[in-house]
Design a protein around this motif. Structure first.
Motif, mmCIF file in Angstrom:
data_model
loop_
_atom_site.group_PDB
_atom_site.id
_atom_site.type_symbol
_atom_site.label_atom_id
_atom_site.label_comp_id
_atom_site.label_asym_id
_atom_site.label_seq_id
_atom_site.Cartn_x
_atom_site.Cartn_y
_atom_site.Cartn_z
ATOM 1 N N ASN A 146 -32.980 31.905 2.473
ATOM 2 C CA ASN A 146 -32.264 33.050 1.924
ATOM 3 C C ASN A 146 -32.412 33.112 0.406
ATOM 4 N N LEU A 147 -32.311 31.972 -0.230
ATOM 5 C CA LEU A 147 -32.451 31.918 -1.687
ATOM 6 C C LEU A 147 -33.813 32.452 -2.114
ATOM 7 N N PHE A 148 -34.854 32.047 -1.399
ATOM 8 C CA PHE A 148 -36.211 32.519 -1.700
ATOM 9 C C PHE A 148 -36.335 34.021 -1.464
ATOM 10 N N LEU A 149 -35.898 34.476 -0.290
ATOM 11 C CA LEU A 149 -36.044 35.891 0.046
ATOM 12 C C LEU A 149 -35.187 36.771 -0.858
ATOM 13 N N TRP A 150 -34.030 36.262 -1.277
ATOM 14 C CA TRP A 150 -33.202 37.000 -2.230
ATOM 15 C C TRP A 150 -33.965 37.204 -3.530
ATOM 16 N N GLN A 151 -34.644 36.179 -4.004
ATOM 17 C CA GLN A 151 -35.381 36.274 -5.269
ATOM 18 C C GLN A 151 -36.573 37.214 -5.163
ATOM 19 N N VAL A 152 -37.324 37.128 -4.075
ATOM 20 C CA VAL A 152 -38.532 37.958 -3.975
ATOM 21 C C VAL A 152 -38.206 39.390 -3.566
ATOM 22 N N SER A 153 -37.052 39.614 -2.939
ATOM 23 C CA SER A 153 -36.715 40.965 -2.481
ATOM 24 C C SER A 153 -36.294 41.882 -3.619
ATOM 25 N N ILE A 293 -42.276 26.586 15.018
ATOM 26 C CA ILE A 293 -43.526 25.832 14.830
ATOM 27 C C ILE A 293 -43.531 25.086 13.499
ATOM 28 N N MET A 294 -43.088 25.775 12.433
ATOM 29 C CA MET A 294 -43.193 25.172 11.094
ATOM 30 C C MET A 294 -41.863 25.062 10.363
ATOM 31 N N SER A 295 -40.736 25.387 11.026
ATOM 32 C CA SER A 295 -39.397 25.409 10.431
ATOM 33 C C SER A 295 -39.199 26.727 9.676
ATOM 34 N N ASN A 296 -37.930 27.125 9.518
ATOM 35 C CA ASN A 296 -37.683 28.476 9.011
ATOM 36 C C ASN A 296 -37.949 28.651 7.511
ATOM 37 N N VAL A 297 -37.816 27.599 6.725
ATOM 38 C CA VAL A 297 -38.107 27.748 5.292
ATOM 39 C C VAL A 297 -39.604 28.004 5.054
ATOM 40 N N PRO A 298 -40.509 27.158 5.591
ATOM 41 C CA PRO A 298 -41.935 27.460 5.441
ATOM 42 C C PRO A 298 -42.326 28.801 6.065
ATOM 43 N N ALA A 299 -41.695 29.169 7.183
ATOM 44 C CA ALA A 299 -42.017 30.449 7.827
ATOM 45 C C ALA A 299 -41.684 31.610 6.902
ATOM 46 N N ALA A 300 -40.536 31.524 6.214
ATOM 47 C CA ALA A 300 -40.154 32.589 5.281
ATOM 48 C C ALA A 300 -41.134 32.672 4.111
ATOM 49 N N ILE A 301 -41.481 31.513 3.556
ATOM 50 C CA ILE A 301 -42.414 31.486 2.419
ATOM 51 C C ILE A 301 -43.786 32.000 2.836
ATOM 52 N N PHE A 302 -44.210 31.629 4.037
ATOM 53 C CA PHE A 302 -45.536 32.018 4.520
ATOM 54 C C PHE A 302 -45.630 33.515 4.800
ATOM 55 N N LEU A 303 -44.600 34.099 5.420
ATOM 56 C CA LEU A 303 -44.664 35.491 5.858
ATOM 57 C C LEU A 303 -44.307 36.487 4.763
ATOM 58 N N ALA A 304 -43.552 36.063 3.749
ATOM 59 C CA ALA A 304 -43.068 36.994 2.722
ATOM 60 C C ALA A 304 -44.174 37.828 2.067
ATOM 61 N N PRO A 305 -45.337 37.242 1.739
ATOM 62 C CA PRO A 305 -46.369 38.073 1.099
ATOM 63 C C PRO A 305 -46.953 39.148 2.009
ATOM 64 N N PHE A 306 -46.714 39.048 3.320
ATOM 65 C CA PHE A 306 -47.334 39.974 4.264
ATOM 66 C C PHE A 306 -46.434 41.146 4.648
ATOM 67 N N THR A 307 -45.164 41.141 4.235
ATOM 68 C CA THR A 307 -44.246 42.209 4.653
ATOM 69 C C THR A 307 -43.275 42.569 3.532
ATOM 70 N N ASP A 308 -42.901 43.838 3.498
ATOM 71 C CA ASP A 308 -41.879 44.301 2.556
ATOM 72 C C ASP A 308 -40.504 44.364 3.217
ATOM 73 N N ASP A 309 -40.465 44.147 4.525
ATOM 74 C CA ASP A 309 -39.199 44.230 5.256
ATOM 75 C C ASP A 309 -38.475 42.883 5.176
ATOM 76 N N TRP A 310 -37.890 42.611 4.000
ATOM 77 C CA TRP A 310 -37.265 41.296 3.785
ATOM 78 C C TRP A 310 -36.050 41.094 4.681
ATOM 79 N N ARG A 311 -35.350 42.163 5.026
ATOM 80 C CA ARG A 311 -34.176 42.028 5.887
ATOM 81 C C ARG A 311 -34.575 41.547 7.279
ATOM 82 N N ALA A 312 -35.618 42.162 7.847
ATOM 83 C CA ALA A 312 -36.075 41.740 9.179
ATOM 84 C C ALA A 312 -36.568 40.300 9.154
#
Length: 368
Positions: A146-153, A293-312
Protein backbone atom coordinates in the motif's frame (compact mmCIF):
# COMPACT_ATOMS: atom_id res chain seq x y z
CA UNK A 1 31.47 -17.72 9.19
CA UNK A 2 30.41 -20.84 11.05
CA UNK A 3 28.23 -23.24 8.95
CA UNK A 4 25.48 -23.06 11.57
CA UNK A 5 25.35 -19.26 11.28
CA UNK A 6 25.27 -19.52 7.49
CA UNK A 7 22.34 -21.95 7.61
CA UNK A 8 20.53 -19.67 10.03
CA UNK A 9 21.10 -16.65 7.78
CA UNK A 10 19.85 -18.56 4.73
CA UNK A 11 16.75 -19.68 6.65
CA UNK A 12 15.89 -16.32 8.19
CA UNK A 13 16.83 -14.03 5.27
CA UNK A 14 15.96 -16.35 2.40
CA UNK A 15 14.22 -13.58 0.44
CA UNK A 16 17.28 -11.33 0.65
CA UNK A 17 19.50 -14.23 -0.46
CA UNK A 18 17.15 -15.01 -3.37
CA UNK A 19 17.07 -11.40 -4.56
CA UNK A 20 20.87 -11.13 -4.36
CA UNK A 21 21.26 -14.37 -6.32
CA UNK A 22 18.82 -13.24 -9.02
CA UNK A 23 20.50 -9.88 -9.59
CA UNK A 24 23.55 -11.06 -11.58
CA UNK A 25 21.37 -13.41 -13.63
CA UNK A 26 19.02 -10.59 -14.56
CA UNK A 27 21.91 -8.25 -15.33
CA UNK A 28 23.18 -10.77 -17.87
CA UNK A 29 19.72 -11.09 -19.44
CA UNK A 30 19.01 -7.34 -19.35
CA UNK A 31 22.32 -5.44 -19.63
CA UNK A 32 21.95 -2.13 -17.82
CA UNK A 33 24.60 0.41 -16.90
CA UNK A 34 25.25 0.43 -13.12
CA UNK A 35 24.37 4.12 -13.02
CA UNK A 36 20.85 3.29 -14.23
CA UNK A 37 20.13 0.71 -11.53
CA UNK A 38 19.46 3.39 -8.92
CA UNK A 39 16.80 4.86 -11.19
CA UNK A 40 14.81 1.63 -10.90
CA UNK A 41 14.30 2.23 -7.17
CA UNK A 42 11.38 4.31 -5.90
CA UNK A 43 13.34 6.20 -3.25
CA UNK A 44 10.23 7.99 -1.95
CA UNK A 45 8.79 4.62 -0.98
CA UNK A 46 12.07 3.52 0.61
CA UNK A 47 12.23 6.75 2.62
CA UNK A 48 8.60 6.46 3.71
CA UNK A 49 9.14 2.83 4.72
CA UNK A 50 12.24 3.75 6.73
CA UNK A 51 10.38 6.48 8.60
CA UNK A 52 7.41 4.25 9.39
CA UNK A 53 9.74 1.49 10.57
CA UNK A 54 11.34 3.94 13.02
CA UNK A 55 8.02 5.26 14.35
CA UNK A 56 6.43 1.81 14.58
CA UNK A 57 9.44 0.48 16.44
CA UNK A 58 9.32 3.53 18.72
CA UNK A 59 5.69 2.82 19.64
CA UNK A 60 6.50 -0.84 20.20
CA UNK A 61 9.57 -0.24 22.40
CA UNK A 62 7.80 2.50 24.39
CA UNK A 63 5.40 -0.07 25.84
CA UNK A 64 2.28 1.96 24.99
CA UNK A 65 0.87 -0.55 22.50
CA UNK A 66 1.66 -3.50 24.75
CA UNK A 67 -0.22 -1.96 27.68
CA UNK A 68 -3.19 -1.02 25.50
CA UNK A 69 -3.48 -4.60 24.29
CA UNK A 70 -3.27 -6.05 27.80
CA UNK A 71 -5.88 -3.62 29.11
CA UNK A 72 -8.27 -4.73 26.38
CA UNK A 73 -7.71 -8.48 26.54
CA UNK A 74 -7.62 -8.96 30.29
CA UNK A 75 -11.30 -7.91 30.57
CA UNK A 76 -12.65 -10.66 28.31
CA UNK A 77 -14.31 -13.75 29.70
CA UNK A 78 -14.70 -16.34 26.89
CA UNK A 79 -12.38 -17.88 24.32
CA UNK A 80 -14.54 -16.60 21.46
CA UNK A 81 -14.59 -13.02 22.76
CA UNK A 82 -10.85 -13.16 23.32
CA UNK A 83 -10.32 -14.34 19.74
CA UNK A 84 -12.61 -11.64 18.33
CA UNK A 85 -10.85 -8.97 20.40
CA UNK A 86 -7.43 -10.14 19.24
CA UNK A 87 -8.61 -10.09 15.61
CA UNK A 88 -9.99 -6.54 15.90
CA UNK A 89 -6.99 -5.31 17.90
CA UNK A 90 -4.50 -6.79 15.40
CA UNK A 91 -6.45 -5.40 12.43
CA UNK A 92 -6.72 -1.86 13.82
CA UNK A 93 -3.13 -1.87 15.01
CA UNK A 94 -1.87 -3.02 11.60
CA UNK A 95 -3.55 -0.04 9.93
CA UNK A 96 -1.45 2.28 12.11
CA UNK A 97 1.90 0.60 12.76
CA UNK A 98 2.07 -1.77 9.72
CA UNK A 99 1.12 -5.44 9.60
CA UNK A 100 4.45 -6.95 10.64
CA UNK A 101 4.85 -4.68 13.68
CA UNK A 102 1.28 -5.50 14.73
CA UNK A 103 2.20 -9.19 14.74
CA UNK A 104 5.34 -8.54 16.78
CA UNK A 105 3.03 -7.02 19.41
CA UNK A 106 0.00 -9.33 19.33
CA UNK A 107 1.63 -12.74 18.87
CA UNK A 108 3.98 -12.46 21.90
CA UNK A 109 1.01 -11.08 23.85
CA UNK A 110 -1.00 -14.18 22.91
CA UNK A 111 1.85 -16.49 23.86
CA UNK A 112 2.03 -14.75 27.23
CA UNK A 113 -1.70 -15.19 27.80
CA UNK A 114 -1.42 -18.87 26.91
CA UNK A 115 1.03 -19.32 29.77
CA UNK A 116 -1.68 -18.10 32.14
CA UNK A 117 -4.62 -20.11 30.79
CA UNK A 118 -5.36 -22.85 28.26
CA UNK A 119 -5.80 -21.31 24.80
CA UNK A 120 -5.72 -22.62 21.19
CA UNK A 121 -2.55 -20.63 20.51
CA UNK A 122 -1.94 -21.87 16.98
CA UNK A 123 -5.43 -20.95 15.82
CA UNK A 124 -5.25 -17.56 17.52
CA UNK A 125 -1.98 -16.79 15.72
CA UNK A 126 -3.49 -17.88 12.39
CA UNK A 127 -6.44 -15.54 12.87
CA UNK A 128 -4.11 -12.69 13.85
CA UNK A 129 -2.09 -13.20 10.66
CA UNK A 130 -5.30 -13.05 8.62
CA UNK A 131 -6.45 -10.03 10.66
CA UNK A 132 -3.38 -7.92 9.91
CA UNK A 133 -3.73 -8.68 6.21
CA UNK A 134 -7.32 -7.42 6.36
CA UNK A 135 -6.74 -4.41 8.60
CA UNK A 136 -3.55 -3.18 6.96
CA UNK A 137 -5.31 -3.06 3.59
CA UNK A 138 -7.27 -0.01 4.74
CA UNK A 139 -4.35 2.34 5.30
CA UNK A 140 -1.75 3.75 2.91
CA UNK A 141 0.80 3.08 5.67
CA UNK A 142 -0.61 -0.29 6.75
CA UNK A 143 1.66 -2.47 4.65
CA UNK A 144 4.55 -2.09 2.21
CA UNK A 145 2.51 -2.70 -0.95
CA UNK A 146 0.00 0.00 0.00
CA UNK A 147 2.81 2.39 0.85
CA UNK A 148 4.37 1.81 -2.57
CA UNK A 149 1.12 2.08 -4.51
CA UNK A 150 0.15 5.21 -2.56
CA UNK A 151 3.42 6.85 -3.63
CA UNK A 152 3.24 5.87 -7.30
CA UNK A 153 -0.50 6.57 -7.65
CA UNK A 154 -0.24 10.23 -6.71
CA UNK A 155 -3.41 9.86 -4.62
CA UNK A 156 -3.78 11.78 -1.39
CA UNK A 157 -3.81 9.97 1.95
CA UNK A 158 -7.57 10.40 2.35
CA UNK A 159 -8.30 9.39 -1.24
CA UNK A 160 -6.28 6.20 -0.89
CA UNK A 161 -7.89 5.42 2.47
CA UNK A 162 -11.41 5.81 1.10
CA UNK A 163 -10.57 3.66 -1.92
CA UNK A 164 -9.31 0.80 0.25
CA UNK A 165 -11.74 1.01 3.18
CA UNK A 166 -14.66 -0.95 1.63
CA UNK A 167 -12.45 -3.96 0.87
CA UNK A 168 -10.73 -3.86 4.28
CA UNK A 169 -14.07 -3.69 6.12
CA UNK A 170 -15.45 -6.57 4.04
CA UNK A 171 -12.40 -8.76 4.70
CA UNK A 172 -12.47 -8.05 8.43
CA UNK A 173 -16.22 -8.79 8.56
CA UNK A 174 -15.64 -12.15 6.84
CA UNK A 175 -12.87 -13.03 9.27
CA UNK A 176 -15.01 -12.10 12.28
CA UNK A 177 -17.81 -14.27 10.86
CA UNK A 178 -15.35 -17.19 10.89
CA UNK A 179 -14.43 -16.67 14.56
CA UNK A 180 -17.43 -18.70 15.92
CA UNK A 181 -16.33 -21.61 13.70
CA UNK A 182 -12.83 -21.58 15.12
CA UNK A 183 -13.36 -20.78 18.79
CA UNK A 184 -15.73 -22.01 21.47
CA UNK A 185 -17.72 -19.99 23.98
CA UNK A 186 -16.04 -21.68 26.95
CA UNK A 187 -15.03 -19.35 29.77
CA UNK A 188 -11.38 -18.44 30.23
CA UNK A 189 -9.76 -16.96 33.30
CA UNK A 190 -6.49 -15.15 32.80
CA UNK A 191 -4.85 -15.20 36.19
CA UNK A 192 -1.43 -13.94 35.14
CA UNK A 193 0.34 -12.66 32.09
CA UNK A 194 3.97 -11.91 31.43
CA UNK A 195 5.14 -8.59 32.83
CA UNK A 196 4.37 -5.70 30.46
CA UNK A 197 7.14 -3.85 28.74
CA UNK A 198 8.59 -0.96 30.78
CA UNK A 199 6.82 2.27 29.90
CA UNK A 200 9.04 4.86 28.20
CA UNK A 201 6.80 7.91 28.20
CA UNK A 202 9.10 10.27 26.28
CA UNK A 203 9.67 7.77 23.46
CA UNK A 204 5.96 6.99 23.24
CA UNK A 205 4.97 10.65 23.16
CA UNK A 206 7.51 11.57 20.47
CA UNK A 207 6.50 8.57 18.34
CA UNK A 208 2.79 9.36 18.65
CA UNK A 209 3.22 13.04 17.82
CA UNK A 210 5.68 12.42 14.98
CA UNK A 211 3.50 9.76 13.32
CA UNK A 212 0.81 12.05 11.79
CA UNK A 213 3.38 14.76 11.10
CA UNK A 214 5.54 12.32 9.14
CA UNK A 215 2.56 10.99 7.17
CA UNK A 216 1.54 14.54 6.35
CA UNK A 217 5.01 15.33 5.01
CA UNK A 218 5.05 12.12 2.95
CA UNK A 219 1.63 13.02 1.55
CA UNK A 220 2.99 16.46 0.62
CA UNK A 221 5.89 14.92 -1.30
CA UNK A 222 8.68 15.38 1.25
CA UNK A 223 9.25 11.71 2.12
CA UNK A 224 13.03 11.71 1.72
CA UNK A 225 13.64 14.92 3.69
CA UNK A 226 11.21 13.87 6.42
CA UNK A 227 12.88 10.47 6.77
CA UNK A 228 16.34 12.05 7.05
CA UNK A 229 15.18 14.43 9.79
CA UNK A 230 13.37 11.63 11.64
CA UNK A 231 16.39 9.31 11.53
CA UNK A 232 18.57 12.15 12.80
CA UNK A 233 16.18 12.86 15.67
CA UNK A 234 16.07 9.24 16.79
CA UNK A 235 19.84 8.86 16.37
CA UNK A 236 20.31 11.69 18.84
CA UNK A 237 17.53 10.92 21.35
CA UNK A 238 16.49 7.24 21.01
CA UNK A 239 19.40 5.36 19.51
CA UNK A 240 18.17 2.03 20.93
CA UNK A 241 15.20 2.18 18.53
CA UNK A 242 17.48 2.40 15.50
CA UNK A 243 19.62 -0.47 16.77
CA UNK A 244 16.55 -2.71 16.87
CA UNK A 245 15.31 -1.93 13.35
CA UNK A 246 15.10 -4.58 10.66
CA UNK A 247 17.61 -2.85 8.36
CA UNK A 248 17.87 -5.82 5.95
CA UNK A 249 14.19 -5.21 5.13
CA UNK A 250 15.12 -1.89 3.48
CA UNK A 251 17.78 -3.67 1.41
CA UNK A 252 15.19 -6.28 0.42
CA UNK A 253 12.92 -3.54 -0.92
CA UNK A 254 15.73 -1.85 -2.83
CA UNK A 255 16.61 -5.21 -4.43
CA UNK A 256 12.94 -5.87 -5.20
CA UNK A 257 12.75 -2.64 -7.17
CA UNK A 258 15.94 -3.45 -9.06
CA UNK A 259 15.24 -7.14 -9.75
CA UNK A 260 11.60 -6.69 -10.71
CA UNK A 261 12.41 -3.60 -12.76
CA UNK A 262 14.93 -5.63 -14.75
CA UNK A 263 12.48 -8.52 -15.06
CA UNK A 264 9.84 -6.21 -16.51
CA UNK A 265 12.27 -5.29 -19.30
CA UNK A 266 12.49 -8.85 -20.59
CA UNK A 267 10.75 -8.97 -24.01
CA UNK A 268 8.60 -11.99 -23.10
CA UNK A 269 7.42 -10.35 -19.88
CA UNK A 270 6.80 -7.01 -21.54
CA UNK A 271 4.44 -8.78 -23.97
CA UNK A 272 2.77 -11.29 -21.64
CA UNK A 273 1.79 -8.99 -18.76
CA UNK A 274 -0.22 -6.43 -20.79
CA UNK A 275 -2.02 -9.33 -22.48
CA UNK A 276 -2.83 -10.87 -19.08
CA UNK A 277 -4.17 -7.54 -17.83
CA UNK A 278 -6.72 -7.59 -20.66
CA UNK A 279 -8.23 -10.84 -19.36
CA UNK A 280 -11.40 -10.76 -17.19
CA UNK A 281 -10.57 -9.35 -13.76
CA UNK A 282 -7.59 -7.40 -15.07
CA UNK A 283 -5.20 -6.03 -12.45
CA UNK A 284 -7.42 -7.26 -9.61
CA UNK A 285 -7.26 -10.88 -10.73
CA UNK A 286 -3.59 -10.79 -11.75
CA UNK A 287 -2.54 -9.11 -8.50
CA UNK A 288 -4.24 -11.80 -6.42
CA UNK A 289 -2.82 -14.65 -8.54
CA UNK A 290 0.75 -13.36 -8.68
CA UNK A 291 0.71 -12.81 -4.91
CA UNK A 292 0.36 -16.57 -4.51
CA UNK A 293 3.55 -17.04 -6.51
CA UNK A 294 5.85 -14.19 -5.48
CA UNK A 295 4.09 -12.61 -2.43
CA UNK A 296 1.96 -9.48 -2.61
CA UNK A 297 4.68 -6.85 -2.16
CA UNK A 298 6.78 -8.04 -5.16
CA UNK A 299 3.55 -8.54 -7.15
CA UNK A 300 2.57 -4.91 -6.56
CA UNK A 301 6.03 -3.62 -7.50
CA UNK A 302 6.15 -5.85 -10.58
CA UNK A 303 2.68 -5.01 -11.95
CA UNK A 304 2.58 -1.27 -11.16
CA UNK A 305 4.46 -0.17 -14.31
CA UNK A 306 1.99 -2.08 -16.50
CA UNK A 307 -1.30 -0.54 -15.26
CA UNK A 308 -2.76 2.81 -14.28
CA UNK A 309 -5.58 1.17 -12.32
CA UNK A 310 -3.85 1.39 -8.93
CA UNK A 311 -7.08 0.75 -7.02
CA UNK A 312 -7.70 -2.59 -8.76
CA UNK A 313 -4.07 -3.60 -8.26
CA UNK A 314 -4.12 -2.57 -4.57
CA UNK A 315 -7.30 -4.59 -4.03
CA UNK A 316 -5.85 -7.60 -5.83
CA UNK A 317 -2.61 -7.78 -3.86
CA UNK A 318 -4.50 -7.15 -0.61
CA UNK A 319 -6.76 -10.14 -1.28
CA UNK A 320 -3.67 -12.06 -2.42
CA UNK A 321 -2.23 -11.78 1.11
CA UNK A 322 -4.56 -14.66 1.99
CA UNK A 323 -4.25 -18.12 0.45
CA UNK A 324 -0.77 -19.60 0.40
CA UNK A 325 1.52 -18.56 3.25
CA UNK A 326 3.90 -16.87 0.81
CA UNK A 327 1.07 -14.54 -0.25
CA UNK A 328 2.12 -12.11 2.47
CA UNK A 329 5.34 -11.77 4.44
CA UNK A 330 3.12 -11.14 7.48
CA UNK A 331 1.94 -14.76 7.24
CA UNK A 332 5.51 -16.01 7.38
CA UNK A 333 6.29 -13.74 10.33
CA UNK A 334 3.29 -15.01 12.30
CA UNK A 335 4.07 -18.67 11.66
CA UNK A 336 7.68 -18.12 12.56
CA UNK A 337 6.83 -16.35 15.83
CA UNK A 338 4.44 -19.10 16.92
CA UNK A 339 6.88 -21.96 16.22
CA UNK A 340 4.21 -24.67 16.50
CA UNK A 341 4.52 -28.05 14.82
CA UNK A 342 1.99 -28.56 12.03
CA UNK A 343 0.90 -24.92 12.06
CA UNK A 344 1.69 -24.43 8.36
CA UNK A 345 -0.91 -27.04 7.36
CA UNK A 346 -3.49 -25.66 9.80
CA UNK A 347 -2.85 -22.14 8.51
CA UNK A 348 -3.91 -23.10 5.00
CA UNK A 349 -7.13 -24.73 6.24
CA UNK A 350 -8.24 -21.20 7.16
CA UNK A 351 -6.29 -19.01 4.73
CA UNK A 352 -7.38 -20.73 1.50
CA UNK A 353 -11.12 -20.38 2.23
CA UNK A 354 -10.40 -16.81 3.32
CA UNK A 355 -8.78 -16.13 -0.06
CA UNK A 356 -11.85 -17.43 -1.90
CA UNK A 357 -14.29 -15.46 0.27
CA UNK A 358 -12.24 -12.25 0.17
CA UNK A 359 -11.75 -12.47 -3.60
CA UNK A 360 -15.51 -12.96 -4.12
CA UNK A 361 -16.31 -10.05 -1.81
CA UNK A 362 -13.85 -7.81 -3.64
CA UNK A 363 -15.29 -8.80 -7.02
CA UNK A 364 -18.83 -8.02 -5.84
CA UNK A 365 -17.75 -4.65 -4.44
CA UNK A 366 -15.97 -3.79 -7.68
CA UNK A 367 -19.06 -4.69 -9.69
CA UNK A 368 -21.40 -2.61 -7.51
Amino acid sequence: MHPHLIRRWLREDWLLVLLLALLPVLLVMVPVAPTRLAALVDWKTIAALAGLMVLSRGLEVSGLVDRAGRALIIRLRTERRLAAALVVFAALLSAVVTNDVALFVTVPLTLGLARATALPVGRLVIFQALAVNAGSAASPAGNPQNLFLWQVSGAGFGEFLLAMLPLAVAMLAILLALVPLGFSARPVTVSRTDSPLPLQQALGTVSLVAYPVFLGLVNAGFAVAAAVVLLGLFALAFRQVLRGLDWPLLLIFVLMFVDLGLLAHLPAIATAVPAALELPGGAYMLGAVLSQIMSNVPAAIFLAPFTDDWRALAWGVSVGGFGLAIGSLANLIALRLARQKGLWIRFHLWSLPMLALAFAAGALLRAS
